[in-house]
Design a protein around this motif. Structure first.
Motif, PDB file in Angstrom:
ATOM      1  N   MET A  88      56.003  34.239  27.133  1.00  0.00           N
ATOM      2  CA  MET A  88      57.460  34.490  26.378  1.00  0.00           C
ATOM      3  C   MET A  88      58.087  35.372  26.936  1.00  0.00           C
ATOM      4  N   SER A  89      59.523  35.315  27.273  1.00  0.00           N
ATOM      5  CA  SER A  89      60.023  36.247  28.055  1.00  0.00           C
ATOM      6  C   SER A  89      60.733  37.175  26.847  1.00  0.00           C
ATOM      7  N   LEU A  90      61.136  38.547  27.151  1.00  0.00           N
ATOM      8  CA  LEU A  90      61.766  39.319  26.421  1.00  0.00           C
ATOM      9  C   LEU A  90      63.140  38.816  25.797  1.00  0.00           C
ATOM     10  N   TRP A  91      63.815  38.122  26.772  1.00  0.00           N
ATOM     11  CA  TRP A  91      65.035  37.683  26.336  1.00  0.00           C
ATOM     12  C   TRP A  91      64.817  36.937  24.995  1.00  0.00           C
ATOM     13  N   GLU A  92      63.569  36.265  24.732  1.00  0.00           N
ATOM     14  CA  GLU A  92      63.486  35.442  23.569  1.00  0.00           C
ATOM     15  C   GLU A  92      63.594  36.291  22.160  1.00  0.00           C
ATOM     16  N   TYR A  93      63.363  37.680  22.633  1.00  0.00           N
ATOM     17  CA  TYR A  93      63.346  38.751  21.535  1.00  0.00           C
ATOM     18  C   TYR A  93      64.844  39.537  21.317  1.00  0.00           C
ATOM     19  N   ARG A  94      65.568  38.924  21.839  1.00  0.00           N
ATOM     20  CA  ARG A  94      66.944  39.579  21.869  1.00  0.00           C
ATOM     21  C   ARG A  94      67.415  39.919  20.475  1.00  0.00           C
ATOM     22  N   ASP A  95      67.233  39.137  19.559  1.00  0.00           N
ATOM     23  CA  ASP A  95      67.672  39.331  18.155  1.00  0.00           C
ATOM     24  C   ASP A  95      67.144  40.304  17.562  1.00  0.00           C
ATOM     25  N   GLN A  96      65.676  40.373  17.792  1.00  0.00           N
ATOM     26  CA  GLN A  96      64.992  41.455  17.373  1.00  0.00           C
ATOM     27  C   GLN A  96      65.379  42.853  17.879  1.00  0.00           C
ATOM     28  N   PHE A  97      65.677  42.739  19.114  1.00  0.00           N
ATOM     29  CA  PHE A  97      66.176  44.146  19.848  1.00  0.00           C
ATOM     30  C   PHE A  97      67.453  44.373  19.215  1.00  0.00           C
ATOM     31  N   LEU A  98      68.201  43.578  19.086  1.00  0.00           N
ATOM     32  CA  LEU A  98      69.542  43.864  18.400  1.00  0.00           C
ATOM     33  C   LEU A  98      69.704  44.377  16.980  1.00  0.00           C
ATOM     34  N   SER A  99      68.737  43.707  16.264  1.00  0.00           N
ATOM     35  CA  SER A  99      68.349  44.098  15.007  1.00  0.00           C
ATOM     36  C   SER A  99      67.991  45.648  14.865  1.00  0.00           C
ATOM     37  N   GLY A 100      67.057  45.741  15.763  1.00  0.00           N
ATOM     38  CA  GLY A 100      66.389  47.244  15.852  1.00  0.00           C
ATOM     39  C   GLY A 100      67.412  48.299  16.309  1.00  0.00           C
ATOM     40  N   LEU A 101      68.195  48.037  17.066  1.00  0.00           N
ATOM     41  CA  LEU A 101      69.259  48.824  17.517  1.00  0.00           C
ATOM     42  C   LEU A 101      70.143  49.013  16.558  1.00  0.00           C
ATOM     43  N   GLY A 102      70.531  47.952  15.919  1.00  0.00           N
ATOM     44  CA  GLY A 102      71.426  48.339  14.527  1.00  0.00           C
ATOM     45  C   GLY A 102      71.052  49.292  13.546  1.00  0.00           C
ATOM     46  N   THR A 111      62.401  51.424  18.269  1.00  0.00           N
ATOM     47  CA  THR A 111      61.227  52.046  18.740  1.00  0.00           C
ATOM     48  C   THR A 111      60.319  51.032  18.131  1.00  0.00           C
ATOM     49  N   ALA A 112      60.214  50.904  16.845  1.00  0.00           N
ATOM     50  CA  ALA A 112      59.304  49.991  15.917  1.00  0.00           C
ATOM     51  C   ALA A 112      59.419  48.661  16.439  1.00  0.00           C
ATOM     52  N   THR A 113      60.578  48.239  16.790  1.00  0.00           N
ATOM     53  CA  THR A 113      60.862  46.792  17.157  1.00  0.00           C
ATOM     54  C   THR A 113      60.216  46.540  18.700  1.00  0.00           C
ATOM     55  N   VAL A 114      60.234  47.431  19.712  1.00  0.00           N
ATOM     56  CA  VAL A 114      59.796  47.621  20.828  1.00  0.00           C
ATOM     57  C   VAL A 114      58.252  47.577  20.788  1.00  0.00           C
ATOM     58  N   SER A 115      57.666  48.324  19.680  1.00  0.00           N
ATOM     59  CA  SER A 115      56.190  48.317  19.554  1.00  0.00           C
ATOM     60  C   SER A 115      55.764  46.991  19.282  1.00  0.00           C
ATOM     61  N   TYR A 116      56.325  46.334  18.209  1.00  0.00           N
ATOM     62  CA  TYR A 116      56.129  44.964  17.391  1.00  0.00           C
ATOM     63  C   TYR A 116      56.125  44.031  18.862  1.00  0.00           C
ATOM     64  N   ILE A 117      57.073  44.087  19.841  1.00  0.00           N
ATOM     65  CA  ILE A 117      57.080  43.066  20.852  1.00  0.00           C
ATOM     66  C   ILE A 117      55.875  43.432  21.719  1.00  0.00           C
ATOM     67  N   ASN A 118      55.676  44.534  21.849  1.00  0.00           N
ATOM     68  CA  ASN A 118      54.510  44.999  23.080  1.00  0.00           C
ATOM     69  C   ASN A 118      53.216  44.607  22.343  1.00  0.00           C
ATOM     70  N   LEU A 130      55.098  48.564  29.381  1.00  0.00           N
ATOM     71  CA  LEU A 130      55.892  49.169  30.387  1.00  0.00           C
ATOM     72  C   LEU A 130      57.315  48.713  30.225  1.00  0.00           C
ATOM     73  N   LEU A 131      57.513  47.375  30.351  1.00  0.00           N
ATOM     74  CA  LEU A 131      58.869  46.761  30.478  1.00  0.00           C
ATOM     75  C   LEU A 131      59.473  46.999  29.005  1.00  0.00           C
ATOM     76  N   THR A 132      58.810  46.728  27.988  1.00  0.00           N
ATOM     77  CA  THR A 132      59.628  46.940  26.772  1.00  0.00           C
ATOM     78  C   THR A 132      60.074  48.315  26.588  1.00  0.00           C
ATOM     79  N   PHE A 133      59.280  49.243  26.640  1.00  0.00           N
ATOM     80  CA  PHE A 133      59.567  50.728  26.398  1.00  0.00           C
ATOM     81  C   PHE A 133      60.499  51.035  27.242  1.00  0.00           C
ATOM     82  N   MET A 134      60.492  50.412  28.701  1.00  0.00           N
ATOM     83  CA  MET A 134      61.689  51.060  29.545  1.00  0.00           C
ATOM     84  C   MET A 134      63.053  50.510  28.814  1.00  0.00           C
ATOM     85  N   VAL A 135      62.941  49.212  28.399  1.00  0.00           N
ATOM     86  CA  VAL A 135      64.177  48.671  27.870  1.00  0.00           C
ATOM     87  C   VAL A 135      64.771  49.721  26.898  1.00  0.00           C
TER      88      VAL A 135
END
Length: 213
Positions: free
Chosen positions: A1-15, A167-174, A181-186
């Motif tokens: 599953m690509s990170l793009w699939e988690y874009r909503d979670q990324f945006l929510s975490g960023l918010g 950061t918590a969202t990235v940890s969850y995706i990882n 490496l990729l998720t935390f770099m993002v």
């Protein structure tokens, strides 16, 4: 599953990160201004209050303070959401640094202007609100931007108590995808962009206010 699939979670975490940073910074400005006023007040007990506040919250690790606020307040009957607790902890620490920055800015206001205001019969708080603080804020844009960036980066500790920030969202995706490496770099790039934008806005604001001085 690509990170793009988690874009909503990324945006929510960023918010959530933006929300934490905005509220904590605004609160830090308010409490920092109040405590700076206390620190230069002619009333000795107020100066003591300002000094004690700064010495405590400037020297307490934010993570420790977050945990104390989250788990100690319910013991005395105060129950807030985890997000509110994190904001309170962040603004208390940020306010202590802003207090000292504001106090330094106040020291840069010409003494002659203060004496002239007093000669007109203005009270201490009248002098502060109408003469000193407006000029002090114009001279301390960069210190305030530095504190803002510090608050932004420290918001990454919110996940310690279960707040789903970036950061918590990235940890969850990882944990689900094992792409640390990729998720935390993002996440790092996002924090970098936000910090650079804050610095850019601060630089332009400082230039504009320099013209008004």
């Amino acid at each position: 599953m690509s990170l793009w699939e988690y874009r909503d979670q990324f945006l929510s975490g960023l918010g959530v990160t933006v929300e934490l940073t905005a509220f904590a910074f605004l609160g830090a400005v308010l409490i920092g201004t109040f405590m700076a006023t206390c620190r230069i007040s002619p009333i000795a007990p107020l100066r003591v209050v300002g000094l004690v506040y700064v010495e405590i919250f400037r020297n307490v690790p934010l993570m420790s303070l977050i945990i104390v606020v989250v788990y100690a307040l319910p013991e005395i009957g105060i129950v807030w959401s985890y997000k509110t607790c994190v904001i309170v902890a962040m603004l208390l620490v940020g306010g202590s640094f802003l207090c000292e920055a504001i106090r330094s800015g106040v020291a840069g206001v010409p003494a002659g202007q203060i004496e002239a205001a007093r000669s007109l019969g203005m009270t201490f708080y009248g002098v502060m609100s109408n003469v000193v603080l407006p000029q002090a804020f114009r001279s301390m844009v960069q210190p305030m931007v530095t504190v803002f960036i510090g608050i932004l980066l420290s918001s990454s500790l919110a996940g310690v108590v279960g707040v789903n920030d970036l950061t918590a969202t990235v940890s969850y995706i990882n944990n689900r995808e094992a792409k640390g490496l990729l998720t935390f770099m993002v996440a790092a790039v996002v924090y970098l962009i936000l910090s650079l934008l804050a610095g850019l806005v601060g630089d332009r604001l400082e230039r504009r206010l320099r013209v008004l001085r």
